[in-house]
Design a protein around this motif. Structure first.
Motif, short mmCIF file in Angstrom:
data_model
loop_
_atom_site.label_atom_id
_atom_site.label_comp_id
_atom_site.label_asym_id
_atom_site.label_seq_id
_atom_site.Cartn_x
_atom_site.Cartn_y
_atom_site.Cartn_z
N VAL A 34 0.81 -1.21 0.00
CA VAL A 34 0.00 0.00 0.00
C VAL A 34 0.85 1.26 0.00
CG1 VAL A 34 -1.89 -1.13 1.17
CG2 VAL A 34 -0.23 0.13 2.52
N GLU A 35 2.14 1.12 -0.06
CA GLU A 35 3.00 2.30 -0.03
C GLU A 35 3.13 2.90 -1.42
OE1 GLU A 35 4.28 3.75 2.65
OE2 GLU A 35 3.33 2.23 3.87
N PRO A 36 2.63 4.11 -1.64
CA PRO A 36 2.79 4.74 -2.94
C PRO A 36 4.25 5.11 -3.18
CG PRO A 36 1.72 6.23 -1.40
CD PRO A 36 1.86 4.91 -0.71
N GLU A 37 4.59 5.32 -4.44
CA GLU A 37 5.95 5.72 -4.79
C GLU A 37 6.30 7.07 -4.17
OE1 GLU A 37 8.28 3.88 -6.41
OE2 GLU A 37 6.78 2.33 -6.14
N MET A 38 5.28 7.91 -3.96
CA MET A 38 5.54 9.21 -3.35
C MET A 38 5.96 8.99 -1.90
SD MET A 38 2.31 11.30 -4.83
CE MET A 38 1.18 9.94 -4.63
N LYS A 39 7.16 9.30 -1.59
CA LYS A 39 7.68 9.07 -0.24
C LYS A 39 7.40 10.29 0.63
CE LYS A 39 9.26 5.06 -1.26
NZ LYS A 39 8.45 3.93 -0.99
N LEU A 40 6.14 10.57 0.82
CA LEU A 40 5.71 11.71 1.63
C LEU A 40 5.30 11.22 3.01
CD1 LEU A 40 3.41 13.43 -1.00
CD2 LEU A 40 5.68 14.15 -0.30
N PRO A 41 5.47 12.07 4.01
CA PRO A 41 4.98 11.68 5.33
C PRO A 41 3.47 11.47 5.28
CG PRO A 41 6.24 13.73 5.44
CD PRO A 41 6.06 13.39 4.00
N LYS A 42 3.00 10.45 5.98
CA LYS A 42 1.57 10.19 6.04
C LYS A 42 1.23 9.59 7.40
CE LYS A 42 2.52 6.39 2.98
NZ LYS A 42 3.81 6.93 2.72
N TYR A 43 -0.04 9.65 7.73
CA TYR A 43 -0.50 9.08 8.99
C TYR A 43 -0.74 7.58 8.83
CZ TYR A 43 -1.18 13.86 10.57
OH TYR A 43 -0.98 15.16 10.93
N GLN A 44 -0.76 6.90 9.96
CA GLN A 44 -1.05 5.47 9.97
C GLN A 44 -2.55 5.28 9.75
OE1 GLN A 44 -0.42 3.26 13.68
NE2 GLN A 44 0.91 1.94 12.46
N ARG A 142 -7.15 19.11 -7.31
CA ARG A 142 -6.54 19.25 -8.62
C ARG A 142 -5.09 19.72 -8.49
NH1 ARG A 142 -10.39 22.07 -10.65
NH2 ARG A 142 -9.52 24.09 -10.18
N MET A 143 -4.84 20.65 -7.58
CA MET A 143 -3.48 21.14 -7.34
C MET A 143 -2.60 20.02 -6.79
SD MET A 143 -4.44 24.96 -5.87
CE MET A 143 -3.09 24.94 -4.76
N GLY A 144 -3.13 19.21 -5.86
CA GLY A 144 -2.37 18.10 -5.30
C GLY A 144 -2.04 17.06 -6.37
N ILE A 145 -3.02 16.76 -7.22
CA ILE A 145 -2.80 15.81 -8.31
C ILE A 145 -1.72 16.35 -9.25
CG2 ILE A 145 -3.83 14.83 -10.40
CD1 ILE A 145 -6.48 14.64 -8.78
N THR A 146 -1.83 17.61 -9.61
CA THR A 146 -0.86 18.21 -10.53
C THR A 146 0.54 18.20 -9.94
OG1 THR A 146 -2.59 19.60 -11.52
CG2 THR A 146 -0.31 20.32 -11.80
N GLU A 151 4.34 10.97 -10.49
CA GLU A 151 4.29 9.81 -9.63
C GLU A 151 2.95 9.08 -9.74
OE1 GLU A 151 5.24 12.87 -8.73
OE2 GLU A 151 6.98 12.78 -7.42
N ILE A 152 1.86 9.84 -9.84
CA ILE A 152 0.53 9.25 -9.96
C ILE A 152 0.42 8.47 -11.26
CG2 ILE A 152 -1.93 9.78 -10.25
CD1 ILE A 152 -1.43 12.20 -8.32
N LEU A 158 -5.36 8.18 -15.24
CA LEU A 158 -5.99 9.32 -14.59
C LEU A 158 -6.70 10.19 -15.63
CD1 LEU A 158 -6.39 10.98 -11.97
CD2 LEU A 158 -4.24 12.13 -12.53
N TYR A 159 -7.97 10.48 -15.34
CA TYR A 159 -8.79 11.30 -16.23
C TYR A 159 -9.42 12.43 -15.44
CZ TYR A 159 -8.24 7.42 -19.43
OH TYR A 159 -7.69 6.46 -20.24
N GLY A 160 -9.74 13.51 -16.14
CA GLY A 160 -10.44 14.63 -15.54
C GLY A 160 -11.71 14.92 -16.33
N GLU A 161 -12.71 15.42 -15.64
CA GLU A 161 -13.95 15.80 -16.31
C GLU A 161 -13.90 17.29 -16.61
OE1 GLU A 161 -18.77 15.29 -15.90
OE2 GLU A 161 -17.57 15.33 -14.07
N PHE A 162 -14.02 17.62 -17.88
CA PHE A 162 -13.95 19.01 -18.34
C PHE A 162 -15.10 19.24 -19.31
CE2 PHE A 162 -12.26 22.40 -21.10
CZ PHE A 162 -11.95 23.35 -20.13
#
Length: 185
Positions: A34-44, A142-146, A151-152, A158-162
């Motif tokens: 379950v560990e994403p490639e993004m090595k960001l701090p996260k909560y348990q 959207r900013m977080g995804i961008t 990495e995502i 990944l798709y967006g509705e426009f």
């Protein structure tokens, strides 16, 4: 109880559960990493029955705030809605309009992403639909995804509705909702 090789714990299946986290009464097993490639701090994370709900505790200047991530099947086959917000104090309801301002938004979003990975590992053929409860929240997502788009894309389609049409997600577009599916490994 921490499940071997993951950041997902149990149990929170009910307030009357007698295991007190000592045995996985509501988690049979966790499949995959379950560990994403993004090595960001996260909560348990604490995973609920069927790995369709997750909880974690946000820590910051406003104190400890229980957050909940819920994946719910919608009326489209193989599509689940991602709901996220503060957990109700008296129930399991999600308050997706609460503004916590606990100074940990990036860590919270990284934890939600970890829940997406865990859910997709259990359900690899599903699509996840997400949108904010307000335009401002959709913009924040959207900013977080961008910010982590490269990495995502390594792990997800990944798709967006426009303008009421789905298209491959591109940075800089004003999407109103998002659709993602874990890539086959």
């Amino acid at each position: 109880m921490l499940l071997e090789g993951s950041n997902v714990t149990g149990c929170f299946c009910s307030p009357v559960c007698k295991s007190k986290g000592k045995k996985p009464c509501c988690i049979l097993k966790l499949i995959g990493n379950v560990e994403p490639e993004m090595k960001l701090p996260k909560y348990q994370l604490k995973a609920g029955q069927g790995l369709s709900s997750y909880e974690f505790i946000s820590e910051g200047p406003k104190g400890l705030i229980v957050k909940r991530v819920q994946f719910t099947a919608i009326n489209q086959e193989q599509v689940y809605n991602l709901a996220f917000g503060d957990k109700g104090l008296d129930n399991d309801e999600i308050n997706d309009l609460a503004i916590s301002n606990n100074g940990d938004s990036e860590k919270v979003l990284a934890t939600v992403i970890a829940a997406v990975y865990a859910f997709c590992d259990k359900h690899p053929d599903i699509w996840i639909f997400a949108t904010g409860s307000t335009n401002a929240r959709t913009r924040l997502y959207r900013m977080g995804i961008t910010k982590y788009l490269e990495e995502i894309r390594a792990d997800f389609e990944l798709y967006g509705e426009f303008n009421e049409e789905w298209e491959y997600f591109e940075a800089g577009k004003n999407y109103t909702s998002f659709l993602a599916k874990r890539k086959e490994t």
